[in-house]
Design a protein around this motif. Sequence first.
Motif, PDB file in Angstrom:
ATOM      1  N   LEU A 135     -29.354  20.442  10.766  1.00 20.59           N
ATOM      2  CA  LEU A 135     -28.558  21.770  10.621  1.00 20.59           C
ATOM      3  C   LEU A 135     -27.279  21.165  10.758  1.00 20.59           C
ATOM      4  CD1 LEU A 135     -28.592  24.685   9.543  1.00 20.59           C
ATOM      5  CD2 LEU A 135     -28.552  25.228  11.990  1.00 20.59           C
ATOM      6  N   GLY A 136     -26.124  21.439   9.555  1.00 22.37           N
ATOM      7  CA  GLY A 136     -25.007  21.038   9.654  1.00 22.37           C
ATOM      8  C   GLY A 136     -23.989  22.244  10.009  1.00 22.37           C
ATOM      9  N   LEU A 137     -23.000  21.890  10.792  1.00 19.00           N
ATOM     10  CA  LEU A 137     -22.265  23.204  11.209  1.00 19.00           C
ATOM     11  C   LEU A 137     -20.633  22.667  11.150  1.00 19.00           C
ATOM     12  CD1 LEU A 137     -21.432  26.259  12.334  1.00 19.00           C
ATOM     13  CD2 LEU A 137     -21.688  25.257  14.647  1.00 19.00           C
ATOM     14  N   VAL A 138     -19.940  23.084  10.138  1.00 21.78           N
ATOM     15  CA  VAL A 138     -18.643  22.804   9.915  1.00 21.78           C
ATOM     16  C   VAL A 138     -17.630  23.975  10.438  1.00 21.78           C
ATOM     17  CG1 VAL A 138     -16.698  22.462   8.195  1.00 21.78           C
ATOM     18  CG2 VAL A 138     -19.028  21.630   7.733  1.00 21.78           C
ATOM     19  N   ILE A 139     -16.722  23.491  11.604  1.00 28.72           N
ATOM     20  CA  ILE A 139     -15.933  24.688  12.081  1.00 28.72           C
ATOM     21  C   ILE A 139     -14.602  24.040  11.991  1.00 28.72           C
ATOM     22  CG2 ILE A 139     -17.363  25.912  13.132  1.00 28.72           C
ATOM     23  CD1 ILE A 139     -17.291  24.325  15.495  1.00 28.72           C
ATOM     24  N   SER A 140     -13.930  23.939  10.985  1.00 26.80           N
ATOM     25  CA  SER A 140     -12.428  23.702  10.930  1.00 26.80           C
ATOM     26  C   SER A 140     -11.384  24.576  10.390  1.00 26.80           C
ATOM     27  CB  SER A 140     -12.514  22.505   9.912  1.00 26.80           C
ATOM     28  OG  SER A 140     -12.651  23.183   8.498  1.00 26.80           O
ATOM     29  N   GLY A 141     -10.282  23.995  10.320  1.00 28.29           N
ATOM     30  CA  GLY A 141      -9.078  25.076   9.882  1.00 28.29           C
ATOM     31  C   GLY A 141      -9.294  25.760   8.309  1.00 28.29           C
ATOM     32  N   GLY A 142     -10.002  25.219   7.631  1.00 24.58           N
ATOM     33  CA  GLY A 142     -10.223  25.777   6.236  1.00 24.58           C
ATOM     34  C   GLY A 142     -11.617  26.184   5.917  1.00 24.58           C
ATOM     35  N   HIS A 143     -12.815  25.832   6.938  1.00 17.65           N
ATOM     36  CA  HIS A 143     -14.140  26.200   6.566  1.00 17.65           C
ATOM     37  C   HIS A 143     -14.903  26.443   7.650  1.00 17.65           C
ATOM     38  CE1 HIS A 143     -13.087  23.562   2.982  1.00 17.65           C
ATOM     39  NE2 HIS A 143     -14.112  24.222   2.491  1.00 17.65           N
TER      40      HIS A 143
END
Length: 350
Positions: A135-143
């Motif tokens: 499972l991928g979790l992207v937690i960035s400034g834009g996403h």
Amino acid sequence: MIILGIETSCDETAVAIVQKGRQILANCICSQMDLHKAYGGVVPELASRRHIHCLFPLLQQALTDADLDLQQIDAIAATYTPGLMGALLTGICSAKSLAFALDKPFIGVHHIEAHLYSSWMSNPQRSIEETLPALGLVISGGHTLLCHIPKLGVYNILSHTLDDAIGEAFDKVAVMLGFTYPGGPQIEQLSKQGDCQKYRFKAGMSKKHPWHFSLSGLKTQVLYALWGQDMATLESTKNPLAIPIQVRADIAASFQRAVLEDLISKTEHFIEQTQAKSLWVGGGVSANEALRARFEQLNILTLWPFKALSVDNAAMIAGLGYHQYKQCGPSSLYLTAIPRSPLSSWGLSN
Ligand code: KG4
Ligand code: ZN
């Protein structure tokens, strides 16, 4: 195979050299934080100009660090999407020019996929078979998004944000609390001295899409909590720093708790639904220690990026570029910068 990576999608100019997708020989970053601080956010035109100024000295630095010359580089990778148009163009044009002049392959890399890859890249003891499906979790400034990764290069998006991205919410709340851009690390710091239960903040939930993310309402709750404190002081000083530090710390901690609760419950739901073997976390907010500690309580192997690979960097671009080249060959020199890419266009392909 030795790949030179270039990252210029936003406000970090970065050049890295990576061998076989994981071995980092050089990782050079020039942050523009000071340049944009005064404006409370990134000014696209200034960012592009600074990238042009920094790129070639950084390239020189990376080659020196890796003790290589340009002829020993096998391919050149650069971020082509998503990001600021002008900023992306500086990196992608430099990469294509280098590739053309040196007669080496050019590889255009998707920035968000590279953030996810940075977590696997940072755990060299883990084989790909051991961790996939993930499972991928992207937690960035834009996403903010969760996706199912059955194999490297295939990403099925399960959930994404309906309004503000998580890093964006941290940055905006930080401004409300009197901090400058980027505010995420400052909220984390201030939260340490606050009571996270003091305010009953809660992230939003869409009835139509209950597993998507929504943080704009949470931002408003923070604003009302601030106003509720001492409207007279706020209005007369126009300065949130006039509010007592303990109040601001309680608000910061309660905001951070609400964001984490929301992330955890959705991540848990999709771990169960996808039966993933591991969780890959990428993006600048993954540097947050409170978040890491909370996620460690989940019953799943979690791969975190090294701190230096949490934020924007070129090592992840060169690293993923290696796999992309192996699977799909070089990108066309006609590939250009794409500021926004639909989530449906994800996946390794040229
Ligand atoms: O991934 P990234 O470097 O850039 C994008 O691709 O967007 O993420 C930058 C974001 C900023 O919003 C910043 O405030 C946030 O990551 N960030 C943090 C922390 N460190 C960086 N947020 C919360 N806690 C942190 N420690
Ligand atoms: Zn990023």
